[in-house]
Enzyme design. Structure first.
Site, short mmCIF file in Angstrom:
data_model
loop_
_atom_site.label_atom_id
_atom_site.label_comp_id
_atom_site.label_asym_id
_atom_site.label_seq_id
_atom_site.Cartn_x
_atom_site.Cartn_y
_atom_site.Cartn_z
N GLY A 19 37.84 19.99 27.61
CA GLY A 19 38.94 19.13 28.06
C GLY A 19 38.30 17.83 28.49
O GLY A 19 37.59 17.79 29.50
N HIS A 20 38.44 16.79 27.68
CA HIS A 20 37.79 15.51 27.96
C HIS A 20 38.87 14.49 28.32
O HIS A 20 39.79 14.25 27.54
CB HIS A 20 36.98 15.05 26.74
CG HIS A 20 35.82 15.96 26.44
ND1 HIS A 20 34.91 15.72 25.46
CD2 HIS A 20 35.42 17.12 27.04
CE1 HIS A 20 34.00 16.69 25.44
NE2 HIS A 20 34.30 17.55 26.38
N GLN A 32 31.21 21.03 26.54
CA GLN A 32 30.52 21.94 27.47
C GLN A 32 29.24 21.25 28.00
O GLN A 32 29.26 20.05 28.16
CB GLN A 32 30.21 23.29 26.82
CG GLN A 32 31.45 24.14 26.57
CD GLN A 32 32.23 23.71 25.34
OE1 GLN A 32 31.69 23.65 24.27
NE2 GLN A 32 33.50 23.42 25.50
N ASP A 82 32.43 19.31 32.40
CA ASP A 82 33.36 18.45 33.15
C ASP A 82 32.64 17.36 33.94
O ASP A 82 33.10 16.95 35.01
CB ASP A 82 34.25 19.29 34.10
CG ASP A 82 35.00 20.36 33.34
OD1 ASP A 82 35.45 20.07 32.21
OD2 ASP A 82 35.13 21.47 33.86
N LYS A 87 32.09 13.46 30.37
CA LYS A 87 31.61 13.09 29.03
C LYS A 87 32.65 12.26 28.30
O LYS A 87 32.31 11.31 27.60
CB LYS A 87 31.29 14.36 28.22
CG LYS A 87 30.18 15.20 28.83
CD LYS A 87 29.96 16.49 28.07
CE LYS A 87 31.09 17.49 28.17
NZ LYS A 87 31.29 18.08 29.51
P1 GDP Z 1 34.39 16.12 30.54
O1 GDP Z 1 34.83 17.49 30.15
O2 GDP Z 1 32.91 16.05 30.77
O3 GDP Z 1 34.88 15.04 29.61
O4 GDP Z 1 35.06 15.84 31.97
P2 GDP Z 1 36.59 16.15 32.39
O5 GDP Z 1 37.47 15.13 31.77
O6 GDP Z 1 36.92 17.59 32.18
O7 GDP Z 1 36.49 15.99 33.98
C1 GDP Z 1 36.06 14.80 34.57
C2 GDP Z 1 37.17 14.29 35.49
O8 GDP Z 1 36.65 13.27 36.31
C3 GDP Z 1 38.33 13.64 34.74
O9 GDP Z 1 39.50 13.83 35.47
C4 GDP Z 1 37.94 12.16 34.72
O10 GDP Z 1 39.05 11.29 34.62
C5 GDP Z 1 37.29 12.03 36.05
N1 GDP Z 1 36.22 11.03 36.14
C6 GDP Z 1 35.28 10.70 35.21
N2 GDP Z 1 34.40 9.81 35.73
C7 GDP Z 1 34.79 9.59 37.02
C8 GDP Z 1 34.26 8.80 38.09
O11 GDP Z 1 33.24 8.13 37.97
N3 GDP Z 1 34.94 8.86 39.29
C9 GDP Z 1 36.07 9.62 39.46
N4 GDP Z 1 36.66 9.62 40.66
N5 GDP Z 1 36.58 10.37 38.47
C10 GDP Z 1 35.93 10.37 37.27
P1 IMO Z 2 34.05 20.46 28.76
O1 IMO Z 2 33.69 20.02 27.37
C1 IMO Z 2 33.61 23.48 31.87
C2 IMO Z 2 33.05 27.63 30.53
C3 IMO Z 2 34.14 28.63 30.86
C4 IMO Z 2 33.29 29.89 31.01
C5 IMO Z 2 32.24 29.72 29.92
C6 IMO Z 2 32.58 30.44 28.62
O2 IMO Z 2 35.39 20.03 29.20
O3 IMO Z 2 32.95 20.15 29.73
P2 IMO Z 2 34.30 29.92 26.65
O4 IMO Z 2 35.79 29.80 26.66
O5 IMO Z 2 33.59 28.71 26.15
O6 IMO Z 2 33.82 31.17 25.97
O7 IMO Z 2 33.89 30.11 28.21
O8 IMO Z 2 32.16 28.32 29.68
N1 IMO Z 2 33.51 26.41 29.80
C7 IMO Z 2 33.62 25.21 30.36
N2 IMO Z 2 33.45 24.80 31.63
N3 IMO Z 2 33.90 22.58 30.90
C8 IMO Z 2 34.04 22.96 29.61
O9 IMO Z 2 34.18 22.07 28.62
C9 IMO Z 2 33.94 24.33 29.29
N4 IMO Z 2 34.05 25.04 28.16
C10 IMO Z 2 33.77 26.31 28.47
O10 IMO Z 2 34.80 28.29 32.05
O11 IMO Z 2 32.62 29.87 32.24
MG MG Z 3 36.21 18.95 30.73
#
Ligand code: GDP
Ligand code: IMO
Ligand code: MG
Length: 426
Positions: free
Chosen positions: A40-41, A224, A13, A16
């Site tokens: 979850g991207h 991840q 998270d 990416k």
């Molecule tokens: P990912 O799994 O690495 O793609 O990240 P996620 O989407 O799960 O979580 C990142 C969260 O931060 C999302 O809600 C994005 O919209 C938000 N986000 C990404 N870059 C920035 C940033 O530079 N500033 C802020 N405030 N939010 C950001």
């Molecule tokens: P993105 O791509 C954050 C974590 C779960 C748990 C561990 C194992 O959005 O960054 P799993 O279901 O993969 O067997 O769970 O990995 N986990 C993540 N944490 N972002 C993710 O994906 C994750 N995908 C799995 O919370 O700790």
């Molecule tokens: Mg994510």
């Protein structure tokens, strides 16, 4: 043409999705190489949010071919819903390619994920309960069922029978759940899912190499992160695949020679969702600040993320594990209101200062952070696009992170929107 990899450097998270979407402007293809719908991207374009679990983050551009590579585990029901969601928004998925070698997640994998976790009790991993671990376990045990198996009904049913011979009694007799029925599953997969996904099934390795040979730019989108990596993460509190940059080779079918630019995505602080060690974790009002201002709730599962200061010890290890060429920093804006900011520069382990990740997990569990403290900038930076417009304290924080990590920071996210970033090197 050499390719780019986007990889998470912490526990997921990091943002990416946002940077993959940004880089995709200059690419022809975006490839997911591991993980599944545990990811979850999030993309925010013109104020509209799109959260993707399986389809690569470049899909919003017309010119991108999104590829789900062989290393991904696929829940077809989720994939179909995601296609419908995107098409409902007017985003075409016609160019999507799905590897015939990708393994399928069945409802029994998900059920096993849930009951395994329940049986671990206090030792639970905190998985996303999506069936990721059990599906990769079947792949490694060589009883997995691949996308291409759907194209041969007899083979599919035979493999499903073999799998259910084991999974049925396991679920029913050990875990007291209903045993899955082969007729029911066959019907769903062959009659409902197959007609919907057949147009996307392809030899993705060939497609990727044809693109490379044509001199096109390919981006490999990691899901991840480094410290959730099955081999290099904080085992057993990890996922069941290899998100590290090397995973792009096995999960897409390319050799390392093709990977040139390796961008590590790092949040300006740290978050983790699920169980496992986290030396720089906070439990005070700063933790609440990160959660509330940074909206640190899982994109996918809605769980509150654990939060802490930036951990440079972990980042230095991530630089090595991935051969990172640069870091893209995200969410710096979330720290705007803080009086002071801290960086974990080393650990204290049994009274000793340690600057590298200890290889022994028990040591890592004991590590307490040694911080460097800097003044905060107390300025809203979310509209800044020029590095020289950043307050001096923010620039000092970025420079301190660069010094600690030992490689350049190229881009800095200052908000979730596609245009909210600073080119730090400009
Ligand atoms: P990912 O799994 O690495 O793609 O990240 P996620 O989407 O799960 O979580 C990142 C969260 O931060 C999302 O809600 C994005 O919209 C938000 N986000 C990404 N870059 C920035 C940033 O530079 N500033 C802020 N405030 N939010 C950001
Ligand atoms: P993105 O791509 C954050 C974590 C779960 C748990 C561990 C194992 O959005 O960054 P799993 O279901 O993969 O067997 O769970 O990995 N986990 C993540 N944490 N972002 C993710 O994906 C994750 N995908 C799995 O919370 O700790
Ligand atoms: Mg994510």
């Amino acid at each position: 043409m050499p390719s780019t990899v986007v990889v998470g450097t912490q526990w997921g998270d990091e943002g990416k999705g946002k940077f993959t979407d940004l880089f995709a402007k200059e690419m022809q293809m975006v490839v997911r190489y591991q993980g599944g719908h545990n990811a979850g991207h999030t993309l925010v374009v013109n104020g509209e949010t799109t959260a993707l679990q399986l389809i690569p983050s470049g899909v919003l551009y017309d010119h991108i071919t999104p590829v789900i590579g062989n290393g991904v585990v696929v829940d077809l029901g989720v994939l179909i819903k995601e296609i419908d969601m995107l098409e409902g928004k007017g985003v075409s998925c016609d160019r999507l390619k799905l590897s015939g070698n990708a393994h399928l997640i069945f409802p029994y994998h998900q059920e096993l994920d849930v009951v395994f976790e329940r049986h671990l009790g206090a030792n639970k991993l905190g998985t996303t309960k999506r069936g990721i671990g059990p599906a990769y376990a079947d792949k490694a045990f060589r009883v997995g069922i691949r996308v291409q198996d759907l194209l041969d009904q007899e083979i599919f049913q035979e493999k499903l029978r073999v799998s259910l011979n084991e999974k049925g009694p396991l679920l029913a007799k050990v875990y007291n759940r209903l045993a899955p029925e082969i007729e029911n599953l066959s019907k769903i997969f062959l009659e409902e899912y197959l007609p919907r996904i057949q147009p996307y099934i392809a030899d993705t390795t060939d497609i990727i190499h044809t693109s490379l040979e044509a001199g096109e730019n390919i981006l490999f989108e990691g899901a991840q992160a480094t410290f959730l990596d099955l081999d290099h993460g904080t085992y057993p509190f990890v996922t069941s695949s290899n998100p590290t940059a090397g995973g792009a080779c096995a999960g897409a079918g390319v050799g390392p020679r093709h990977l040139e630019r390796i961008v590590g995505i790092a949040k300006a602080y740290t978050t983790r969702v699920g169980s496992g060690p986290f030396p720089a974790e906070l439990f005070d009002d700063i933790a609440d600040h990160f959660v509330n201002v940074g909206h640190e709730y899982g994109t996918n599962t809605g769980r509150r993320r654990r939060t802490g200061w930036f951990d440079a010890v972990m980042l230095r290890h991530a630089v090595r594990l991935n051969s990172l060429t640069e870091i893209a920093l995200t969410k710096l804006d979330v720290m705007d209101e803080l009086e002071t900011v801290k960086i974990c520069v080393a650990y204290d382990i049994d009274g000793e200062r340690v600057e590298k990740m200890p290889y022994h997990q028990s040591e890592f569990h004991k590590a307490t952070p040694i911080y460097e403290e800097l003044p905060g900038w107390k300025t809203n930076i979310s509209g800044i696009t020029n590095p020289s417009d950043l307050p001096e304290a923010a620039r000092n924080y970025i420079q301190a992170l660069e010094y600690q990590c030992g490689i350049p920071i190229s881009l800095i996210g200052v908000g979730p929107g596609r245009k909210q970033y600073i080119n730090w090197q400009s």
